[in-house]
Design a protein around this motif. Structure first.
Motif, PDB file in Angstrom:
ATOM      1  N   ARG A   1       0.845  -1.194   0.000  1.00 29.82           N
ATOM      2  CA  ARG A   1       0.000   0.000   0.000  1.00 29.82           C
ATOM      3  C   ARG A   1       0.879   1.243   0.000  1.00 29.82           C
ATOM      4  O   ARG A   1       1.904   1.287   0.679  1.00 29.82           O
ATOM      5  CB  ARG A   1      -0.870   0.033   1.257  1.00 29.82           C
ATOM      6  CG  ARG A   1      -1.588  -1.268   1.551  1.00 29.82           C
ATOM      7  CD  ARG A   1      -2.668  -1.545   0.532  1.00 29.82           C
ATOM      8  NE  ARG A   1      -3.361  -2.795   0.815  1.00 29.82           N
ATOM      9  CZ  ARG A   1      -4.361  -3.256   0.100  1.00 29.82           C
ATOM     10  NH1 ARG A   1      -4.774  -2.596  -0.979  1.00 29.82           N
ATOM     11  NH2 ARG A   1      -4.936  -4.390   0.411  1.00 29.82           N
TER      12      ARG A   1
ATOM     13  N   TYR B   1       2.247   1.281   5.165  1.00 33.70           N
ATOM     14  CA  TYR B   1       2.118   1.802   3.801  1.00 33.70           C
ATOM     15  C   TYR B   1       3.399   2.577   3.516  1.00 33.70           C
ATOM     16  O   TYR B   1       4.105   3.000   4.441  1.00 33.70           O
ATOM     17  CB  TYR B   1       0.864   2.681   3.652  1.00 33.70           C
ATOM     18  CG  TYR B   1       0.883   3.957   4.448  1.00 33.70           C
ATOM     19  CD1 TYR B   1       1.431   5.142   3.915  1.00 33.70           C
ATOM     20  CD2 TYR B   1       0.358   3.999   5.733  1.00 33.70           C
ATOM     21  CE1 TYR B   1       1.446   6.318   4.662  1.00 33.70           C
ATOM     22  CE2 TYR B   1       0.377   5.179   6.483  1.00 33.70           C
ATOM     23  CZ  TYR B   1       0.926   6.331   5.937  1.00 33.70           C
ATOM     24  OH  TYR B   1       0.956   7.494   6.663  1.00 33.70           O
TER      25      TYR B   1
ATOM     26  N   ARG C   1      -0.836   7.103  -1.345  1.00 34.24           N
ATOM     27  CA  ARG C   1      -1.854   7.543  -2.302  1.00 34.24           C
ATOM     28  C   ARG C   1      -3.087   6.640  -2.298  1.00 34.24           C
ATOM     29  O   ARG C   1      -4.149   7.044  -2.732  1.00 34.24           O
ATOM     30  CB  ARG C   1      -1.275   7.567  -3.725  1.00 34.24           C
ATOM     31  CG  ARG C   1      -0.360   8.725  -3.991  1.00 34.24           C
ATOM     32  CD  ARG C   1      -0.099   8.845  -5.484  1.00 34.24           C
ATOM     33  NE  ARG C   1       1.282   9.228  -5.721  1.00 34.24           N
ATOM     34  CZ  ARG C   1       2.284   8.381  -5.864  1.00 34.24           C
ATOM     35  NH1 ARG C   1       2.063   7.072  -5.839  1.00 34.24           N
ATOM     36  NH2 ARG C   1       3.508   8.816  -6.056  1.00 34.24           N
ATOM     37  N   ASP C   2      -2.910   5.378  -1.823  1.00 34.15           N
ATOM     38  CA  ASP C   2      -4.050   4.441  -1.800  1.00 34.15           C
ATOM     39  C   ASP C   2      -5.020   4.730  -0.658  1.00 34.15           C
ATOM     40  O   ASP C   2      -6.150   4.249  -0.655  1.00 34.15           O
ATOM     41  CB  ASP C   2      -3.562   2.990  -1.618  1.00 34.15           C
ATOM     42  CG  ASP C   2      -2.625   2.551  -2.724  1.00 34.15           C
ATOM     43  OD1 ASP C   2      -2.803   3.042  -3.859  1.00 34.15           O
ATOM     44  OD2 ASP C   2      -1.727   1.735  -2.451  1.00 34.15           O
TER      45      ASP C   2
ATOM     46  N   ILE D   1      -8.421   3.402   2.572  1.00 31.26           N
ATOM     47  CA  ILE D   1      -9.063   2.226   1.977  1.00 31.26           C
ATOM     48  C   ILE D   1     -10.213   1.844   2.890  1.00 31.26           C
ATOM     49  O   ILE D   1     -10.022   1.679   4.090  1.00 31.26           O
ATOM     50  CB  ILE D   1      -8.067   1.052   1.867  1.00 31.26           C
ATOM     51  CG1 ILE D   1      -6.961   1.413   0.864  1.00 31.26           C
ATOM     52  CG2 ILE D   1      -8.791  -0.227   1.453  1.00 31.26           C
ATOM     53  CD1 ILE D   1      -5.854   0.380   0.802  1.00 31.26           C
TER      54      ILE D   1
END
Ligand code: TSB
Ligand code: ZN
Length: 639
Positions: free
Chosen positions: A345, A499, A348-349, A352
């Protein structure tokens, strides 16, 4: 002589041994009439208990907060005496005043039934007429043991007291009872009471011990107050989801299927399915993605998460196969952590948002199980949101707003918002103080900044973090949690979630747990109670009930209407039965179907529809297409 000092500072001299009742009488006749007990040096005194030394006195009158308790506790004694007269083998557990009334736990060979309650009430009336004085005696522990030597329950209570404690007992005619006191002094002061119900209750709440019979009752100072309370109880019963769920064929609970394991009947399942479709769309619009994970997980998974250390009391025991241990999951969070870890991850993800309709199992004490409100197998509109630290407030807030949206779409009333915090003296919470301080501070700030009114409660947090809970009041006057947003720094650490940040380094995300509108089980109980079983049209199991006046001449048109309605996605049903028209209409009413369409010659000839809305008197006739447009509008706007 002794000096009595009153609340207002006034003093008066009396003969030692004077009672609260006598002092009240001396002061004024209206005070005597309204007196219930006394607070002598802050200790509760019966009306007829002699005062022997100088003391501060507050007379408890009927409007005093403690008066109701004294009256109800006294009525419990009165009931026990009546029970003992009717069933001489009776032995007694405890008999306290509770909110709105009292109970007494009784051990007798006689199985007490509803039909016995009027008999017991009559005996109570007789004792009231006999004007039995409720008189206090003080004994040593040894003397008390001797007095109650045939009563194992009272002996057990006596044995728990300190050796040199003075023990008080009360006599009331032939009846004696162990009691701390605070009574109205004479049975003639008890006037307006009612015995309500019988239930089984384990001695000391311990399922390994004797099952006693508990009689509940309620006692009031005026006839009007009693009548009002009985009306409230009746209305509560009418609104109780357990009763409505049966009448409307929503769910079934069955001993052989298992306690707290609800079975959804066609009507209940239909509502649930509509809700599921609704939640799916709502979440997709809000940027959630749906996943599916199993009800079974390994013991290891729940050891990593900490559930095994902190939540085991609520879990069913382990299952083993091929040398591996499994648990029925009590929550889905560990699975969702694994899903997060299934991929790399980047910053930018995030965020979630995983959503799942999660079936889970929790061990709840059998005494706590309540219809659909508290069950052991349940399905939650769950979500876990993975976010960067700088996104926490925004994400908690948007989860909270989505919850409010759902509650408003469902037309539900909430009682209050609770901020559930940890209690650091209790072991059921994780022990990283720093993480707790941070999480609790963020949640508090957010509520303050947004001007959300809330009540903070210590000790109600999840083991992994603080919660914002939306609380609802039930027909039985329980406060339960409907929706929840929870902030968690713990599970990301325990599962080593990461991440890749802007800086190319690994960072730790936070997890926000969110329960949108509770479990289907609890939500159904809330919907049933708040709508008194009359679901809004968009949720109703059957939206339209077609009732032909005469099967022979009207059934063909009815059949055509039905097919058209089904094509329009309306939940329509035909009552084909060869029953009287009035009977069929009444049944559609008791089933609380929102639109009842009686079809006769007029409708067939004019190609119209005549409907009556549930709860309304008037009938309305419309051309078929106009009715269809109208229904679409009602359903779309969730009116
Ligand atoms: C929100 N892990 C979180 C989840 O991600 C969680 O399970 N939270 S919870 O323990 O608070 O439970 C979520 C909701 O389930 C509660 O708010 C409540 O509405 C509902 N619930 C909890 N226990 C029961 C039960 N025994 N019967 C019916 N519903 C229940
Ligand atoms: Zn969770």
């Amino acid at each position: 002589m002794i000096t009595i000092t009153f609340k207002d500072g006034n003093e008066k001299l009396y003969e030692s041994g004077i009672t609260v009742e006598e002092i009240a009488k001396d002061l004024s006749s209206s005070l005597k009439k309204n007196s219930v007990a006394g607070l002598v040096n802050d200790q509760l005194y019966d009306l007829n208990r002699p005062i022997l030394t100088d003391a501060q006195l507050e007379i408890i009158t009927k409007d005093h907060p403690q008066a109701f308790e004294v009256l109800n506790h006294s009525t419990a004694h009165l009931m026990a005496q009546a029970v003992k007269r009717l069933y001489p083998d009776a032995k007694f557990g405890v008999g306290p005043a509770i909110k709105d009334g009292f109970y007494y736990d009784i051990a007798t060979e006689h199985v007490i039934r509803e039909e016995d309650l009027p008999k017991i009430e009559q005996e109570m009336q007789r004792i009231i007429k006999q004007q039995e004085s409720m008189t206090r005696f003080e004994l040593t522990k040894e003397e008390a043991r001797e007095k109650f030597k045939d009563d194992p329950y009272k002996l057990e209570l006596i044995d728990e007291l300190d050796d040199n404690e003075i023990i008080s007992i009360y006599t009331q005619g032939e009846f004696i009872d162990l009691c701390r006191g605070g009574h109205v002094g004479n049975t003639r002061h008890i006037k307006h009471f009612k015995l309500l119900s019988i239930a089984g209750a384990y001695w000391r709440g311990d399922s390994e011990r004797d099952m006693l019979q508990r009689i509940y009752g309620t006692s009031w100072f005026t006839k009007e107050d009693l009548a009002h309370h009985l009306t409230v109880l009746k209305e509560r019963k009418e609104r109780d989801h357990r009763k409505l769920g049966k009448e409307l064929k929503i769910f079934e609970l069955n001993k052989d299927a298992g306690q707290g394991l609800a079975l959804w009947l066609p009507n209940g399942y239909t509502v649930r399915k509509v809700l599921e479709d609704y939640v799916y769309k709502l979440e997709r619009k809000a940027g959630y993605y749906h996943i599916s994970t199993p009800v079974l997980g390994t013991k290891k998974l729940y050891q990593i998460s900490g559930h095994f250390d902190h939540y085991q009391d609520h879990m069913f025991p382990l299952m083993s196969r091929d040398g591996e241990d499994f648990v029925l999951r009590p929550m889905s969070c560990p699975h969702h952590m694994i899903v997060y870890k299934s991929d790399l991850r980047s910053y930018r993800d995030l965020p979630i948002r995983y959503a799942e309709i999660v079936t889970m199992h929790r061990y709840e004490a059998s005494g706590a199980l309540t219809g659909l409100e508290r069950v052991r197998a349940m399905t939650l509109t769950d979500s876990h949101i993975f976010a960067r630290e700088d996104q926490i407030k925004e994400e908690v807030l948007s989860a909270y707003k989505l919850i409010l949206q759902a509650i408003s779409d469902l037309g539900l009333a909430i009682d209050y918002v609770e901020l559930a915090l940890r209690d650091e003296t209790k072991g059921k919470f994780h022990d990283n103080d720093q993480l707790w301080d941070l999480a609790e501070r963020l949640m508090t700030e957010l509520l303050e900044e947004e001007g959300i009114e809330y009540t903070a409660v210590k000790g109600e947090a999840a083991f992994y973090g603080p919660k914002i809970d939306i609380q609802v009041r039930t027909a039985m006057d329980h406060v339960i949690t409907m929706s929840t947003v929870q902030l968690d720094f713990l599970l990301p650490e325990r599962f080593d979630l990461t991440y890749i940040g802007k800086d190319g380094e690994k960072h730790r995300p936070v997890v926000i747990h969110r329960g949108l509108i509770s479990t289907w089980e609890r939500l159904m109980s809330i919907l049933l109670e708040q709508y008194k079983g009359a679901f809004p049209t968009w949720l109703a199991p059957t939206q339209i009930k077609l009732i032909p006046v005469n099967n022979a001449s009207h059934l063909e048109y009815v059949q055509r209407l039905h097919e058209r309605f089904i094509d329009e996605d309306f939940r329509s049903d035909i009552d084909y039965r060869e029953e009287k028209l009035g009977y069929k209409i009444r049944e559609a009413q008791t089933q609380k179907v929102p639109y009842q369409l009686v079809v006769g010659d007029q409708e067939v000839t004019n190609k119209t529809v005549t409907y009556r809305k549930y709860g309304e008197k008037d009938q309305v006739t419309l051309p078929l297409d106009a009715f269809i447009d109208y229904m679409h509008d009602i359903i779309r706007t969730k009116k």
